[in-house]
Structure formats: C-alpha cells, structure tokens
Enzyme design. Structure first.
Site, PDB file in Angstrom:
ATOM      1  N   CYS A  39     -42.583  33.807 -56.863  1.00 27.92           N
ATOM      2  CA  CYS A  39     -42.702  34.945 -57.774  1.00 27.92           C
ATOM      3  C   CYS A  39     -41.492  35.877 -57.633  1.00 27.92           C
ATOM      4  O   CYS A  39     -40.383  35.507 -57.969  1.00 27.92           O
ATOM      5  CB  CYS A  39     -44.028  35.655 -57.555  1.00 27.92           C
ATOM      6  SG  CYS A  39     -44.540  36.699 -58.943  1.00 27.92           S
ATOM      7  N   HIS A  87     -48.366  31.413 -57.389  1.00 29.77           N
ATOM      8  CA  HIS A  87     -48.998  31.861 -56.151  1.00 29.77           C
ATOM      9  C   HIS A  87     -50.052  30.833 -55.741  1.00 29.77           C
ATOM     10  O   HIS A  87     -50.704  30.222 -56.591  1.00 29.77           O
ATOM     11  CB  HIS A  87     -49.678  33.217 -56.336  1.00 29.77           C
ATOM     12  CG  HIS A  87     -48.731  34.354 -56.462  1.00 29.77           C
ATOM     13  ND1 HIS A  87     -47.951  34.790 -55.420  1.00 29.77           N
ATOM     14  CD2 HIS A  87     -48.431  35.153 -57.518  1.00 29.77           C
ATOM     15  CE1 HIS A  87     -47.219  35.830 -55.814  1.00 29.77           C
ATOM     16  NE2 HIS A  87     -47.486  36.062 -57.083  1.00 29.77           N
TER      17      HIS A  87
END
Length: 489
Positions: A338, A435
């Site tokens: 991310c 994630h």
C-alpha cells in the site's frame, strides 16, 4: 435490544480488546449469539466490513474485526461506528459508519463528537438485532473527566445506552490499586453507579499474593471483583490492534530469516506482518526511528502508511533510504504494501493536498512507477492471485492513489481480475495494494522457500482460532463468567 455489558479500562492498553474477544468466544461456546461493539476507536489498523447494498465496503477498527471472528460472525460497519485514523500529531481522519466523514484537529473533534452520538446509538441498535448479548469495549479511560461532557466512547455511551460497566485494571504496569480506586474517587455519581465491579488483568505469578490488594480496592470502592486474569500468552498469537504495541515488537528471537520492518510514524495495518511473525523460522524485527535497518535482514517490508509523503520524508531523515539501497546491493529482497508500495516508486504526487501541505516528493526509486493521490478512496475485500507463484491470495484494499509506470507491466498480483502492483526487472523488489498479502498459507510458504526457508506455511487462521479458544478457556477459569454474563441488561 440485546442484553449488553461494557468493559472500560483505567487507562489505554490495559487489554480490553483481548478480554472482549475472549469473552465473545466464551459466550459463543455457551451457545449465545454474541456481537462486539466499540463506539469509537482510534487506530490506523483498519479492516474492511461489507456494507449491504454497497459494492465496496467500509472501514472499522481491526480490533472489532478480530472480535467478530471470536463471535463467529461477519464484521459489520456498525460494530465500530466511529474510527479515528491519526494523520498528524494533532489531526485525524474521521470515519463514520465505514465512510470517510472528514478530517479534524483534536480540538475540533471534541466539538464534533456531540453530533456523532446519534450515529453511535443508531449503529448500537443495528448491532443488537438478533443477538443475545453485545459486549462493548470502551476507549481510553472513563477517568478522563475533562472530556466527559461530549464523551461517546465510555460513560457518555454507557449512561445513554444504560449498559453496566466492568472496569479493567492492568497490574503489569504498576499502580493498579491507585488506578481503580482513583477512578472511583473522581467519577461523578451518575457514572460511578454504572460500574458493577472490576477485574484485574495481566497478573504474573501467585495470585494469592494480591489478596490484600483486592481487599484494599474493595475498602476504597465497595466494588466487587470479577476475577484476576493471568498474563495471557495466547494473546501474542492474535492480530496486532494498534501502534501502542509497536514498542514491544522492536526485536525478536533470532531465526532462519530476518524480516526488517521500518516503524513509520504513521504506520498503518502493520498486522499484515503477523502471519510472518507466527512462522517458527522467521524473525520479524520492527525497527524504530533512529536505528539502522539490520544488515543481516533477508527481506525488508515497507508497510502501509496513513500519510505516505510524510512518512517518506521521515524515512529519509532516518537514513533508511541509504540502508535500503545497501540492502539491495547485498541482494536483499523488498516488499512494499500500500503506502509502502507508493514509496518504492520514483515520485509521489498529491496535487490536491489530500495528505497535507507537501504536494510532491521523490520516491525511493526502486520501482519504475509513480503515484498520484486522488480523492476517491478504495475500500473493499478482494479475491486475488499471485502472479509470481500462481497461487491464491486473500485480503483487502484500503488506499488512496493511483500508481502507474513501466514496472506495472510486471504486476505482482491480480485483484478481482485486474493487474495490481509492480515488480522490478530482477524480481527482488515488489509492491502491491493488497493488505493481508502474507495471510495466504500456500503463498507464504512459497515466498519463504524462495527466500531460503523451507517448511513454512502454517495454518495461520487456525492458529488465531486456537488462540481465541485458549483465551476463552482461561477467562472461564479465572473470571466469574456466570456473574459477568448475568450482569448484562
């Protein structure tokens, strides 16, 4: 409404999250339909909860996601209606019922809270639908009487919803008699009446040595004790909740593979590393500011960030950029997740100033990509597949920004049918928006094998379930759970 009880702490980090999860699992094992609830949470460790009728999803605290697992139910945005995600030392992003509501400085948020109580009570009603019991977790401490007038997280909620409270004291940090007795002393009578008793958490050794302490607390407060909980070793096998625990993750036991993780100032969703920590042959080292990335690390993972540009600037201030280049020259591997993926590129641009006043900064240059921050936030659970190993992945996306560039032609994953991430030409640097990347057991085993570690790939989710069962059994042994559940109204 379902019957309910609430755990509030004499301070932060007294173990409320684990206790609520354990009590949820204990109630479930007794055959109850149980749900978790936390009116307000502050954490950059967020999870995705699906919103009925919405193709995407909403954000809740990772703690309530774990507690939902303990209950055996899907997470709901209503389990944590207000989530505060720190972006600066004095400002937060405010997420209400799963969606970004706006940003607020600490002083401004105090004024905003009064407007959020109705939303909290709306979610409270929805969580209780069809449940036998709701177990509520407070935030911070009810003793913060300077914030009481607008409180939605502790006694402000308990008095409005008429939920009895059990106070949790942490004996491991010391001063537990004073913290429990002091809370009794300074609470206004209306709030004091809500407290049905207390429990002591994180006790090490012979509990009989604290008998006189329990008598002292009773003499000061008149409150009953629901039990003394020992140090719960199984809690270390549960997903990390928020940055309060980071200082305890700064070093690990030496093992076959060392994974270094820089502790970014706005680190987010660092529980992505928990499956690697659970591997017997892997040592995960969280590196605090001011320390170098270890030279013997085989893998560096740059985790998510709530403020990519700010953390990128701090990354350089710490000299971690030089450490990372040296790591690459030694043949080391790098994974960015991310915000960490965004940092690995050539440049990060924020033309609308979404993250702050700095609108552009040079990246670390290990991937030939660039990122532009955009107002629309992606929040969703996904199905994915690793391109390198052609294995299924699991996880979720919570991010701002769009990343493009030549290295995206070598994607690291396919998410919901679309290419995601980027990989360097030599295959040793990769980035992704996914994630939960390391949660897929077969992928994790193959990744570790690629890094020279054989025999990895434990059943991580089963380990979490076993840990919850062990904690529930400990609580049944050391607490008067009949009285606790019977207290609910």
């Amino acid at each position: 409404m379902a019957r309910a009880i609430m755990l509030q702490g004499t301070g932060s980090d007294v173990g409320k999250t684990v206790l609520v999860a354990g009590l949820c699992r204990a109630a479930r094992k007794r055959g109850m339909k149980v749900r978790p609830f936390k009116p307000q949470n502050m954490s950059n460790n967020a999870a995705v909860a699906n919103i009925p009728g919405d193709k995407l999803g909403g954000e809740i605290g990772r703690a309530q996601w774990l507690q939902a697992i303990a209950c055996g139910v899907a997470p709901s945005i209503h389990m944590n209606p207000v989530l505060l995600k720190p972006q600066t030392d004095i400002g937060v992003q405010v997420v209400v019922q799963g969606k970004v509501f706006g940003e607020a400085r600490a002083r401004d948020y105090q004024a905003l809270k009064a407007r959020l109580m109705d939303t909290v009570l709306d979610s409270w009603a929805k969580v209780g639908e069809g449940a036998d019991l709701v177990i509520v977790e407070g935030a911070g401490s009810p003793a913060e009487i300077n914030l009481r007038s607008r409180d939605i997280a502790n006694m402000g909620f308990a008095t409005r919803a008429n939920v009895p409270v059990i106070l949790v004291g942490d004996i491991d940090r010391g001063g537990v008699i004073a913290s429990v007795a002091g809370t009794h002393l300074i609470l206004p009578e209306e709030d004091r009446r809500m407290i049905a008793g207390y429990l002591i958490n994180k006790f090490r050794g012979d509990v009989s040595l604290f008998d006189d302490g329990l008598k002292a607390i009773e003499s000061f407060t008149g409150w009953r004790c629901f039990g003394v909980v020992p140090w719960l070793k199984a809690a270390a096998r549960l997903p990390s909740e928020d940055s309060v625990v980071l200082e305890r993750l700064a070093s690990g036991e030496k093992r076959a593979l060392k994974v270094a993780v820089p502790m970014l100032s706005r680190i987010a969703n660092f529980d992505d590393l928990d499956p690697l920590k659970a591997e017997p042959q892997v040592e995960v080292v969280f590196v605090p500011p001011g320390q170098h990335l270890p030279e013997d690390a085989g893998l560096v993972v740059i985790p998510g960030s709530k403020s990519t540009i700010c953390d990128l600037l701090r990354f350089r201030e710490n000299g971690w950029d030089r450490d990372l280049l040296a790591h690459r020259k030694r043949g080391g591997h790098v994974v960015g997740i991310c915000g960490g993926f965004q940092m690995l590129g050539r440049v990060v641009r924020d033309p609308d100033g979404i993250e702050g006043s700095v609108t552009e900064t040079e990246g670390l240059g290990l991937l030939d990509v660039e990122t532009v921050m955009e107002p629309e936030k992606t929040v969703r659970n996904v199905s994915a597949r690793s391109v390198q190993f052609d294995l299924p992945l699991e996880g979720y996306e919570i991010h701002l920004g769009r990343t493009t560039g030549p290295d995206t032609l070598r994607p690291s994953a396919v998410i919901n049918g679309a290419d995601d991430g980027a990989v360097s030409a030599d295959g040793k640097v990769s980035g992704t928006y996914l994630h939960g990347l390391f949660s897929a057991d077969a992928f994790r085993a193959k990744l570790l094998e690629n890094l020279g570690v054989k025999g990895g790939g434990i059943d991580y989710r089963a380990e979490v379930e076993r840990a919850l069962d062990e904690i529930a059994a400990e609580l049944e042994t050391h607490l008067d759970c009949d009285a606790i559940f019977g207290l609910a109204r």
